[in-house]
Motif scaffolding. Structure first.
Motif, PDB file in Angstrom:
ATOM      1  N   THR A  93       4.741   5.693  -5.208  1.00 47.51           N
ATOM      2  CA  THR A  93       5.014   5.698  -6.655  1.00 47.51           C
ATOM      3  C   THR A  93       3.852   6.339  -7.414  1.00 47.51           C
ATOM      4  O   THR A  93       4.066   6.972  -8.445  1.00 47.51           O
ATOM      5  CB  THR A  93       5.292   4.277  -7.168  1.00 47.51           C
ATOM      6  OG1 THR A  93       4.234   3.392  -6.754  1.00 47.51           O
ATOM      7  CG2 THR A  93       6.608   3.754  -6.606  1.00 47.51           C
ATOM      8  N   ASP A  94       2.645   6.196  -6.904  1.00 47.90           N
ATOM      9  CA  ASP A  94       1.514   6.891  -7.527  1.00 47.90           C
ATOM     10  C   ASP A  94       1.662   8.403  -7.386  1.00 47.90           C
ATOM     11  O   ASP A  94       1.352   9.160  -8.303  1.00 47.90           O
ATOM     12  CB  ASP A  94       0.194   6.465  -6.884  1.00 47.90           C
ATOM     13  CG  ASP A  94      -0.230   5.051  -7.269  1.00 47.90           C
ATOM     14  OD1 ASP A  94       0.409   4.466  -8.172  1.00 47.90           O
ATOM     15  OD2 ASP A  94      -1.180   4.538  -6.663  1.00 47.90           O
ATOM     16  N   LEU A  95       2.119   8.830  -6.203  1.00 48.21           N
ATOM     17  CA  LEU A  95       2.227  10.265  -5.949  1.00 48.21           C
ATOM     18  C   LEU A  95       3.304  10.925  -6.793  1.00 48.21           C
ATOM     19  O   LEU A  95       3.083  11.983  -7.369  1.00 48.21           O
ATOM     20  CB  LEU A  95       2.537  10.509  -4.464  1.00 48.21           C
ATOM     21  CG  LEU A  95       1.372  10.445  -3.482  1.00 48.21           C
ATOM     22  CD1 LEU A  95       1.887  10.512  -2.049  1.00 48.21           C
ATOM     23  CD2 LEU A  95       0.380  11.577  -3.748  1.00 48.21           C
ATOM     24  N   PHE A  96       4.472  10.291  -6.860  1.00 51.56           N
ATOM     25  CA  PHE A  96       5.623  11.007  -7.422  1.00 51.56           C
ATOM     26  C   PHE A  96       6.184  10.408  -8.710  1.00 51.56           C
ATOM     27  O   PHE A  96       7.046  11.012  -9.344  1.00 51.56           O
ATOM     28  CB  PHE A  96       6.726  11.106  -6.364  1.00 51.56           C
ATOM     29  CG  PHE A  96       6.249  11.664  -5.056  1.00 51.56           C
ATOM     30  CD1 PHE A  96       5.765  12.965  -4.989  1.00 51.56           C
ATOM     31  CD2 PHE A  96       6.233  10.883  -3.909  1.00 51.56           C
ATOM     32  CE1 PHE A  96       5.298  13.489  -3.791  1.00 51.56           C
ATOM     33  CE2 PHE A  96       5.766  11.388  -2.705  1.00 51.56           C
ATOM     34  CZ  PHE A  96       5.298  12.689  -2.638  1.00 51.56           C
ATOM     35  N   GLY A  97       5.745   9.226  -9.076  1.00 50.78           N
ATOM     36  CA  GLY A  97       6.246   8.636 -10.314  1.00 50.78           C
ATOM     37  C   GLY A  97       7.677   8.127 -10.187  1.00 50.78           C
ATOM     38  O   GLY A  97       8.151   7.866  -9.079  1.00 50.78           O
ATOM     39  N   ARG A 111      -8.226   6.379  -3.126  1.00 55.97           N
ATOM     40  CA  ARG A 111      -7.482   6.970  -2.024  1.00 55.97           C
ATOM     41  C   ARG A 111      -8.012   8.356  -1.670  1.00 55.97           C
ATOM     42  O   ARG A 111      -8.109   8.714  -0.510  1.00 55.97           O
ATOM     43  CB  ARG A 111      -6.020   7.078  -2.457  1.00 55.97           C
ATOM     44  CG  ARG A 111      -5.017   6.782  -1.380  1.00 55.97           C
ATOM     45  CD  ARG A 111      -3.620   6.811  -1.971  1.00 55.97           C
ATOM     46  NE  ARG A 111      -3.146   5.516  -2.394  1.00 55.97           N
ATOM     47  CZ  ARG A 111      -2.486   5.274  -3.522  1.00 55.97           C
ATOM     48  NH1 ARG A 111      -2.245   6.253  -4.379  1.00 55.97           N
ATOM     49  NH2 ARG A 111      -2.073   4.063  -3.804  1.00 55.97           N
ATOM     50  N   ASP A 134       0.833  -1.216   0.000  1.00 58.90           N
ATOM     51  CA  ASP A 134       0.000   0.000   0.000  1.00 58.90           C
ATOM     52  C   ASP A 134       0.862   1.258   0.000  1.00 58.90           C
ATOM     53  O   ASP A 134       0.598   2.212  -0.729  1.00 58.90           O
ATOM     54  CB  ASP A 134      -0.920   0.014   1.229  1.00 58.90           C
ATOM     55  CG  ASP A 134      -2.012  -1.038   1.141  1.00 58.90           C
ATOM     56  OD1 ASP A 134      -2.290  -1.521   0.017  1.00 58.90           O
ATOM     57  OD2 ASP A 134      -2.584  -1.394   2.190  1.00 58.90           O
ATOM     58  N   ARG A 159      -6.613   3.502  -8.092  1.00 58.08           N
ATOM     59  CA  ARG A 159      -6.027   3.679  -6.758  1.00 58.08           C
ATOM     60  C   ARG A 159      -6.110   5.136  -6.308  1.00 58.08           C
ATOM     61  O   ARG A 159      -6.472   5.432  -5.170  1.00 58.08           O
ATOM     62  CB  ARG A 159      -4.557   3.236  -6.747  1.00 58.08           C
ATOM     63  CG  ARG A 159      -4.341   1.743  -6.743  1.00 58.08           C
ATOM     64  CD  ARG A 159      -2.902   1.384  -6.386  1.00 58.08           C
ATOM     65  NE  ARG A 159      -1.895   2.003  -7.235  1.00 58.08           N
ATOM     66  CZ  ARG A 159      -1.445   1.511  -8.377  1.00 58.08           C
ATOM     67  NH1 ARG A 159      -1.929   0.374  -8.846  1.00 58.08           N
ATOM     68  NH2 ARG A 159      -0.522   2.144  -9.064  1.00 58.08           N
ATOM     69  N   VAL A 160      -5.751   6.045  -7.200  1.00 57.38           N
ATOM     70  CA  VAL A 160      -5.807   7.468  -6.862  1.00 57.38           C
ATOM     71  C   VAL A 160      -7.235   7.846  -6.479  1.00 57.38           C
ATOM     72  O   VAL A 160      -7.487   8.549  -5.501  1.00 57.38           O
ATOM     73  CB  VAL A 160      -5.328   8.315  -8.060  1.00 57.38           C
ATOM     74  CG1 VAL A 160      -5.603   9.791  -7.803  1.00 57.38           C
ATOM     75  CG2 VAL A 160      -3.840   8.090  -8.322  1.00 57.38           C
ATOM     76  N   VAL A 180       3.789  -0.697  -9.594  1.00 53.56           N
ATOM     77  CA  VAL A 180       3.381  -1.510  -8.452  1.00 53.56           C
ATOM     78  C   VAL A 180       2.482  -2.672  -8.888  1.00 53.56           C
ATOM     79  O   VAL A 180       2.336  -3.659  -8.157  1.00 53.56           O
ATOM     80  CB  VAL A 180       2.709  -0.604  -7.390  1.00 53.56           C
ATOM     81  CG1 VAL A 180       1.308  -0.221  -7.827  1.00 53.56           C
ATOM     82  CG2 VAL A 180       2.716  -1.242  -6.017  1.00 53.56           C
ATOM     83  N   TYR A 236      -3.824   2.321 -11.743  1.00 50.85           N
ATOM     84  CA  TYR A 236      -3.258   3.538 -11.132  1.00 50.85           C
ATOM     85  C   TYR A 236      -4.367   4.555 -10.860  1.00 50.85           C
ATOM     86  O   TYR A 236      -4.525   5.066  -9.739  1.00 50.85           O
ATOM     87  CB  TYR A 236      -2.195   4.089 -12.082  1.00 50.85           C
ATOM     88  CG  TYR A 236      -1.537   5.388 -11.710  1.00 50.85           C
ATOM     89  CD1 TYR A 236      -1.502   5.862 -10.394  1.00 50.85           C
ATOM     90  CD2 TYR A 236      -0.903   6.156 -12.691  1.00 50.85           C
ATOM     91  CE1 TYR A 236      -0.870   7.056 -10.082  1.00 50.85           C
ATOM     92  CE2 TYR A 236      -0.266   7.339 -12.386  1.00 50.85           C
ATOM     93  CZ  TYR A 236      -0.260   7.796 -11.080  1.00 50.85           C
ATOM     94  OH  TYR A 236       0.360   8.972 -10.775  1.00 50.85           O
ATOM     95  N   SER A 289       0.503  15.996  -7.213  1.00 50.21           N
ATOM     96  CA  SER A 289       1.797  15.590  -6.665  1.00 50.21           C
ATOM     97  C   SER A 289       2.925  15.455  -7.688  1.00 50.21           C
ATOM     98  O   SER A 289       4.072  15.307  -7.326  1.00 50.21           O
ATOM     99  CB  SER A 289       1.643  14.243  -5.954  1.00 50.21           C
ATOM    100  OG  SER A 289       1.220  13.269  -6.890  1.00 50.21           O
ATOM    101  N   ARG A 290       2.598  15.484  -8.963  1.00 50.81           N
ATOM    102  CA  ARG A 290       3.669  15.312  -9.950  1.00 50.81           C
ATOM    103  C   ARG A 290       3.262  16.008 -11.239  1.00 50.81           C
ATOM    104  O   ARG A 290       2.085  16.299 -11.447  1.00 50.81           O
ATOM    105  CB  ARG A 290       3.987  13.826 -10.166  1.00 50.81           C
ATOM    106  CG  ARG A 290       2.815  12.948 -10.574  1.00 50.81           C
ATOM    107  CD  ARG A 290       3.157  11.454 -10.655  1.00 50.81           C
ATOM    108  NE  ARG A 290       3.994  11.096 -11.777  1.00 50.81           N
ATOM    109  CZ  ARG A 290       4.046   9.879 -12.337  1.00 50.81           C
ATOM    110  NH1 ARG A 290       3.322   8.889 -11.846  1.00 50.81           N
ATOM    111  NH2 ARG A 290       4.829   9.629 -13.347  1.00 50.81           N
ATOM    112  N   ALA A 320       2.665   1.603  -3.339  1.00 48.94           N
ATOM    113  CA  ALA A 320       1.733   2.119  -4.345  1.00 48.94           C
ATOM    114  C   ALA A 320       1.510   3.609  -4.145  1.00 48.94           C
ATOM    115  O   ALA A 320       1.542   4.387  -5.104  1.00 48.94           O
ATOM    116  CB  ALA A 320       0.408   1.358  -4.263  1.00 48.94           C
ATOM    117  N   GLU A 321       1.331   4.009  -2.908  1.00 47.26           N
ATOM    118  CA  GLU A 321       1.037   5.416  -2.657  1.00 47.26           C
ATOM    119  C   GLU A 321       2.198   6.309  -3.092  1.00 47.26           C
ATOM    120  O   GLU A 321       2.009   7.305  -3.793  1.00 47.26           O
ATOM    121  CB  GLU A 321       0.710   5.637  -1.180  1.00 47.26           C
ATOM    122  CG  GLU A 321       0.283   7.075  -0.908  1.00 47.26           C
ATOM    123  CD  GLU A 321      -0.428   7.249   0.432  1.00 47.26           C
ATOM    124  OE1 GLU A 321      -0.741   6.241   1.093  1.00 47.26           O
ATOM    125  OE2 GLU A 321      -0.669   8.409   0.810  1.00 47.26           O
TER     126      GLU A 321
END
Ligand SMILES: [Zn+2]
Ligand SMILES: [Zn+2]
Lengths: 537, 537
Positions: free
Chosen positions: A112-116, B291, A106, B287-288, A500, B284, B167-168, A109-110
């Motif tokens: 890598t989802d946030l910042f790539g 979340r 989790d 998930r975003v 992920v 992806y 975030s990116r 995922a968070e």
């Protein structure tokens, strides 16, 4: 060379009464753990021992009594008598802390989802490091700090590649300029040249300047054996082709299986640009070339690909639990926190670092700290040349003689299998016995030995520190890494598919627990894991 | 429902003396082939027969003599007595003509390398058709012609998709506008909207206008069972979402396995644009969305995607060998010659047509033509709505009652397995017996029955023509198509990875031979394969 060992100890933590072993307690004295040399013989020559012992299978009750008494000092012998139960309790707690919890996946995922993806020198790497630091300190209450690392910066900008054929409009080919490649004509120009197809550097060497000069050389190595072999064209191709006057280099992506995606990676310095193309397109160009005797033109291979000619500062992450009685002795485990700039680098290698981090987190939940210090390192800039690993070894030079064990995970975190160990035979044998006993029941206690270590622990191994690469089952075939050569990992390696989604929550949790158990077992040994004398010399 | 049959006849073409069968020759008369109904019983109830026959295993020499005499009329019974040897010779010649020859793959590679993918209405399709016509007439001396087909034109232009996150930087997502999708704002605009994630059309239906209106709906169907089930979101998603005021649609690519590549495909008409994204990106976004309670913006999903509002003319390819004594009776086999515009469509479905073409070529090398006409059809514009299949059925309407059998290959040409048959039970039973006898030894003689036919033969099946889909083993797992659901085919389906690299020369050769043998066997039957009365009615 690789060796694997057969289990001799039952996977459930209890000892099987193997007739081979019934006689052995008589050999070592009671007041010290069995020597690794002795263990080595036990594991290496089971059949000889069996022949010797079998006639005496009607073992006396005295021998059986002695066996039961001293068995706990023998296999595996991480510590002196009486510690068995505490060790089993602690490793069991590490396992139950993580098993069945999806926190590792989790969080991975968070982030890598946030910042790539997190290429060295880039903003997203620094933001990811900040995020991890926040989680480790505020959520996990771990002792954490960062250490500055000077890194090279290499940035991909727009890049494109077209194949020019008489029979169809220009064919755009997906491409990835290799890490470290120069740009075409200073970043603004393009190259249009005939393509020359060779199998590998060896075949290139057989050709002369007149054949190679002015061409774009395509290395279409179609003989996948394993990564270490196939990667040579990518690493050395441009440097060698440049010597013969080539104007650019293309490399077939280094993978055993392709669905039309190029694989990034690094190259050794050259003054001509180089890029990876897909397996399919590499085969395509080879077919065209073989059919028509010459290759058609490849245009604008690397327009606008450029290197920013300055360095940047990034950070290693260090977190540790100081040892309760030998804090100066250090067990290191970790992975690299940078990635390539495609996909999100969740597999390569955020997963390796996250598994180590959460192993430490689970250990921090135990009733008391381990005997020795357990330290997690997130090395930065591995992909661009192990800048973080070198900085760590330099900054911690004085501590290296006290590094007891260094374990790295950088081949994917899937269903855990065991370790590939670089170090003395004694270390291999100890880990083999301990692994079978404490991790055999989850299939994660296997050991193989290897001459080469992981890239980030290499500066430590070279100084005699016993090293290990954490290995998983092949994610595609579920084969042992000894059978699969990690092929499944390379499906995703350095591609857009490294996200992920390539990882499974349950596997990540179990692997994190296994890493924690390995580290904890070494941290608790009465005698330290023997160093590699050859490396020391 | 699917049924498979156990082999009773030896794969090498010789009859095994199975005690079950020793009594059976007494049942049918000598002067006619066994009826399909009788064969059906033999194949469906082997165990009952075994129990009946086992007590009598000391069979009399007379019965054995009779058995040997009449066996050739019994299993399989494609024609009357005496023809066995000639049939075995001919089918053996078809096999040896192709086996071990890489001509099918070589030509397929050459054409797809030369012209690339073949979307309907495009220049490369027409150039590919010209190339095939030249090869078929000048190289192969086949009787070939083309028949005009009016097709829709839908062309992809520039298209792009970005995910906007706080975030990116904007995340470019690989995408493929769905075939038939309209463009954004007439081809010049873009859309920026929040994303709403649903599992499938069913879940969408439960939401109201206020939830859906103004959103880009992502169908993230994460429950792969088989293609026919998962494809529903792609086909119906946009039409349904539009009814609730959605401004655009994204669809998770329809595949059981992804390495970061989107899968193209068609959709039913809607006035909002729709595109496929990769499995990884679909997960992806979900998930975003989960979340943060809401989705972030998806921008410019389909800039410059547009449909040219006119039709074009293309061509079906028809090649045939007229029958030597019943030329009015026609056996059709083929595949579609158009493809999507990604990869080269070598697998979907040039391979299907090439296998049929080279089957005909091998049959043309036999000493004499088959009893009935064997016709190969290359249907055009299948992917855009079976325009070629409809045109064929219309133009040949008067001939349809004389179509004896129609076999299509459109699920990949790999290691041949057999046929999925749509038609009367008698036809299924006949093909089952013939397949085991003449193709069992290469593993290609299996039969399953199905209610649904391939798309290009559908207009014929609907008129009662016995139809078959040619099936191969799964290219990834080598499983039977009954076990794998063709999953491996869908790894490549409608992607950039659909190139000749997904196919193997040996498998293609063997599959082509198997197609030829199936067609030849039906062409040589004394009585025609029974039509489907239910469809006729
Ligand atoms: Zn790595
Ligand atoms: Zn198709």
């Amino acid at each position: 060379m690789s060796t694997s060992y057969s289990p001799v100890v039952g996977g459930d933590g209890s000892s099987r009464l193997d007739p081979r072993e019934a006689r052995q307690p008589l050999l070592p004295s009671l007041d010290r753990p069995a020597s690794p040399r002795f263990l080595q013989d036990r594991f290496r020559r089971p059949y000889q021992l069996r022949q010797y012992v079998m006639p005496c299978i009607g073992v006396s009750f005295l021998a059986l009594f002695l066996f039961l008494t001293v068995n706990s000092t023998l296999h595996p012998p991480p510590v002196g008598p009486g510690r068995r139960t505490a060790l089993e309790l602690a490793t069991g707690n590490i396992l139950s802390d993580l098993q069945g919890d999806s926190i590792v996946w989790d969080r991975l995922a968070e982030m890598t989802d946030l910042f790539g993806p997190r290429i060295s020198g880039g903003e997203s790497l620094e933001r990811s490091i900040d995020w991890m630091m926040t989680m480790m300190t505020q959520e996990d209450n771990l002792m954490v700090w960062t250490e500055k690392v000077q890194v090279d910066v290499w940035e991909r900008n727009e890049e494109s590649l077209e194949l020019l054929l008489p029979s169809r409009p220009p064919v755009p080919l997906p491409m990835l300029g290799l890490g470290g490649s120069v740009a075409t004509a200073g970043g603004n120009g393009s190259i249009e040249a005939e393509v020359l197809v060779v199998q590998d550097v060896e075949e290139l060497m057989k050709l002369g300047n007149e054949t190679i000069s002015g061409k774009i050389v395509l290395f279409d190595d179609d003989n996948w054996k394993h990564y270490g072999d196939s990667v040579k064209s990518r690493v050395y191709g441009a440097r060698e082709a440049e010597r013969f006057g080539a104007v650019g280099v293309l490399v077939r992506s280094v993978t055993p299986f392709s669905l039309g995606v190029p694989h990034a990676g690094s190259m050794l310095g050259a003054n001509i640009p180089a890029a990876a193309i897909t397996v399919e397109d590499s085969q395509y160009i080879r077919r065209v070339w073989e059919r028509h005797g010459k290759a058609d033109h490849s245009a604008s291979p690397f327009a606008h690909l450029f290197e920013i000619p300055k360095g940047a500062t990034s950070r290693n992450i260090i977190a540790e639990i100081p040892g309760r009685s030998r804090p100066e002795d250090i067990i290191v485990l970790g992975g690299h926190i940078d990635s390539w700039d495609v996909g999100t680098g969740a597999m390569d290698d955020a997963a390796g670092f996250f598994a180590a981090w959460h192993a430490l987190r689970a250990i921090s939940h135990l009733k008391e700290p381990p005997l020795r210090t357990i330290r997690v390192v997130g090395w930065v800039a591995e992909e661009r040349g192990q800048f973080g690993a070198k900085a760590y070894a330099k900054k911690h030079a004085a501590e290296i003689p006290h590094h007891i064990f260094a374990m790295e995970s950088d081949t994917g975190v899937f269903q855990p299998w065991g370790l590939s160990v670089t170090g003395s035979e004694e270390a291999v044998d100890y880990l083999s016995a301990a692994g079978q006993h404490y991790l055999g029941h989850i299939g994660a206690g296997n050991i193989t030995s290897s001459d080469s270590s992981g890239a980030d622990v290499a500066p430590l191994c070279q100084e005699g520190v016993p090293c290990a690469s954490f290995l998983s089952l092949d994610p595609i075939t579920q084969e042992s890494p000894l059978d699969s050569g990690l092929d499944g990992y390379f499906y995703y390696h350095h591609t857009r598919a490294d996200t992920v989604a390539a990882l499974k929550p349950k596997e990540l949790a179990l692997a994190s627990a296994a890493m924690g158990i390995w580290a904890y077992l070494v941290a608790e040994m009465v005698q330290s894991l023997p160093r590699d004398d050859k490396a020391d010399a």
